[in-house]
Design a protein around this motif. Structure first.
Motif, PDB file in Angstrom:
ATOM      1  N   SER A   1       0.819  -1.211   0.000  1.00  0.00           N
ATOM      2  CA  SER A   1       0.000   0.000   0.000  1.00  0.00           C
ATOM      3  C   SER A   1       0.851   1.257   0.000  1.00  0.00           C
ATOM      4  O   SER A   1       0.562   2.216  -0.722  1.00  0.00           O
ATOM      5  CB  SER A   1      -0.923  -0.003   1.232  1.00  0.00           C
TER       6      SER A   1
ATOM      7  N   THR B   1     -11.013  10.134   2.384  1.00  0.00           N
ATOM      8  CA  THR B   1     -11.593   9.085   1.549  1.00  0.00           C
ATOM      9  C   THR B   1     -11.344   7.705   2.144  1.00  0.00           C
ATOM     10  O   THR B   1     -12.240   6.861   2.198  1.00  0.00           O
ATOM     11  CB  THR B   1     -10.994   9.148   0.130  1.00  0.00           C
ATOM     12  N   ARG B   2     -10.130   7.489   2.625  1.00  0.00           N
ATOM     13  CA  ARG B   2      -9.787   6.190   3.199  1.00  0.00           C
ATOM     14  C   ARG B   2     -10.611   5.890   4.445  1.00  0.00           C
ATOM     15  O   ARG B   2     -11.158   4.789   4.586  1.00  0.00           O
ATOM     16  CB  ARG B   2      -8.296   6.149   3.530  1.00  0.00           C
ATOM     17  N   THR B   3     -10.705   6.859   5.346  1.00  0.00           N
ATOM     18  CA  THR B   3     -11.444   6.607   6.587  1.00  0.00           C
ATOM     19  C   THR B   3     -12.944   6.488   6.333  1.00  0.00           C
ATOM     20  O   THR B   3     -13.629   5.714   7.013  1.00  0.00           O
ATOM     21  CB  THR B   3     -11.178   7.722   7.611  1.00  0.00           C
TER      22      THR B   3
ATOM     23  N   ALA C   1     -13.465   2.973   4.898  1.00  0.00           N
ATOM     24  CA  ALA C   1     -13.280   1.984   5.964  1.00  0.00           C
ATOM     25  C   ALA C   1     -14.483   1.972   6.901  1.00  0.00           C
ATOM     26  O   ALA C   1     -14.934   0.909   7.344  1.00  0.00           O
ATOM     27  CB  ALA C   1     -12.000   2.295   6.746  1.00  0.00           C
TER      28      ALA C   1
ATOM     29  N   HIS D   1     -13.372   3.217  13.412  1.00  0.00           N
ATOM     30  CA  HIS D   1     -13.288   3.994  12.181  1.00  0.00           C
ATOM     31  C   HIS D   1     -14.162   5.244  12.224  1.00  0.00           C
ATOM     32  O   HIS D   1     -13.839   6.246  11.586  1.00  0.00           O
ATOM     33  CB  HIS D   1     -13.661   3.118  10.990  1.00  0.00           C
TER      34      HIS D   1
ATOM     35  N   LEU E   1      -7.337   4.618  -4.208  1.00  0.00           N
ATOM     36  CA  LEU E   1      -7.965   5.171  -3.005  1.00  0.00           C
ATOM     37  C   LEU E   1      -9.022   4.221  -2.454  1.00  0.00           C
ATOM     38  O   LEU E   1      -9.145   4.047  -1.228  1.00  0.00           O
ATOM     39  CB  LEU E   1      -8.589   6.534  -3.317  1.00  0.00           C
TER      40      LEU E   1
ATOM     41  N   LEU F   1      -7.153   1.397  -0.828  1.00  0.00           N
ATOM     42  CA  LEU F   1      -6.540   1.813   0.425  1.00  0.00           C
ATOM     43  C   LEU F   1      -7.584   1.991   1.517  1.00  0.00           C
ATOM     44  O   LEU F   1      -7.327   1.688   2.683  1.00  0.00           O
ATOM     45  CB  LEU F   1      -5.768   3.129   0.217  1.00  0.00           C
ATOM     46  N   GLY F   2      -8.753   2.494   1.149  1.00  0.00           N
ATOM     47  CA  GLY F   2      -9.800   2.697   2.139  1.00  0.00           C
ATOM     48  C   GLY F   2     -10.376   1.392   2.655  1.00  0.00           C
ATOM     49  O   GLY F   2     -10.427   1.152   3.864  1.00  0.00           O
TER      50      GLY F   2
ATOM     51  N   SER G   1      -6.739   0.610   5.070  1.00  0.00           N
ATOM     52  CA  SER G   1      -7.261   1.258   6.274  1.00  0.00           C
ATOM     53  C   SER G   1      -8.321   0.401   6.952  1.00  0.00           C
ATOM     54  O   SER G   1      -8.311   0.241   8.175  1.00  0.00           O
ATOM     55  CB  SER G   1      -7.846   2.631   5.937  1.00  0.00           C
TER      56      SER G   1
END
Length: 285
Positions: free
Chosen positions: A14, A34-36, A39, A178, A207, A210-211, A215
């Motif tokens: 990642s 965006t990631r949080t 998630a 989260h 993204l 990753l989210g 994450s």
């Protein structure tokens, strides 16, 4: 230990994706938001009220806010003050914070765990050492803020679950973690974010991954794994990402890497993990 090893490999890939496709191209606070958000959307449907009360939910949100939300604010600000090699060098102190904080909460002192944590820091330093600029004190302190947030979050989650009379399933409560991180991410984006959004399909795909992956799944498995190992092993595994990340960059993107430093530092980290596990097994009845 298997959870921590799996997440180490996940995060190693990642971080490479971030460096290749997002860094300097997409606003970091928007990327964190965006990631949080993704998630949170993944884990909120799994929340179960039978396992949650108001106190536990708030505690989990606070842990997520610190370990993920506030940590990212410190981490991304550090790149405005330091060179990339300096940031990487200064992140290697996380194992020491984990060991000291864990012992402080337990009202005890475990010198052997601290020793193996320091050994893992030495191994990471052998891999990442580079020349430092003369003006780096403020940047050093900012990175330590990120390290302390990440360390305290892991230990706090481990201790919180250990104190539950009937430990709840991790999946049934982790959405609160989260949610806490998301609230901090929203605030940081509103205050510090810039209008630098993804312009390529690949950036959006990364993204999303990753989210939901790094994450979402990553922090879930990492914190769950943290509850299953001793403090020394948890501390050491925090530095295992450095050789793993370098190896991924070398194999996939052919980045220049000092193989001798990678092998030497990685061997020291593995030695610290072996000594820690051997000590833990000898202590068991």
């Amino acid at each position: 230990m298997g959870y921590l090893v799996a997440v180490t490999l996940l995060w190693a890939f990642s971080f490479s994706l971030i460096g290749e496709y997002l860094a300097g191209q997409v606003d970091s606070y928007f990327a964190v938001l965006t990631r949080t958000l993704l998630a949170t959307l993944v884990f909120v449907p799994f929340l179960r009220r039978r396992w949650l009360n108001l106190k536990l939910a708030v505690q989990l949100m606070l842990i997520g806010a610190v370990q993920l939300g506030v940590m990212y604010i410190f981490y991304y600000q550090s790149f405005l003050l330091l060179t990339v090699p300096e940031v990487l060098i200064f992140t290697i102190f996380t194992p020491i914070y984990i060991t000291l904080y864990y012992d402080w909460l337990a009202r005890r002192f475990s010198p052997y765990y601290l020793l193996t944590a320091v050994l893992s820091v030495i191994g990471a330093a052998l891999i990442r050492y580079d020349n430092l600029t003369s003006d780096y004190l403020v940047g050093f302190l900012v990175v330590q803020g990120a390290n302390i947030c990440f360390a305290t979050g892991q230990v706090a989650y481990k201790q919180l679950l250990a104190k539950q009379t009937t430990p709840p399933p991790h999946l049934a409560i982790f959405g609160c973690f989260h949610i806490g991180a998301l609230l901090v991410s929203i605030i940081s984006w509103l205050f510090f974010g810039k209008a630098h959004y993804p312009t390529q399909t690949m950036q959006w795909v990364i993204l999303i991954w990753l989210g939901a992956g790094a994450s979402g799944l990553g922090y879930f498995l990492w914190n769950k794994g943290a509850t299953l190992v001793n403090a020394g092993a948890l501390a050491i595994m925090n530095n295992a990402l450095i050789p793993a990340g370098l190896l991924v960059n070398l194999l996939i993107w052919n980045r220049d890497t000092n193989l001798l430093k990678l092998f030497t530092g990685g061997s020291v980290i593995l030695l610290s993990l072996y000594l820690n596990e051997r000590y833990t097994r000898r202590r068991k009845p």
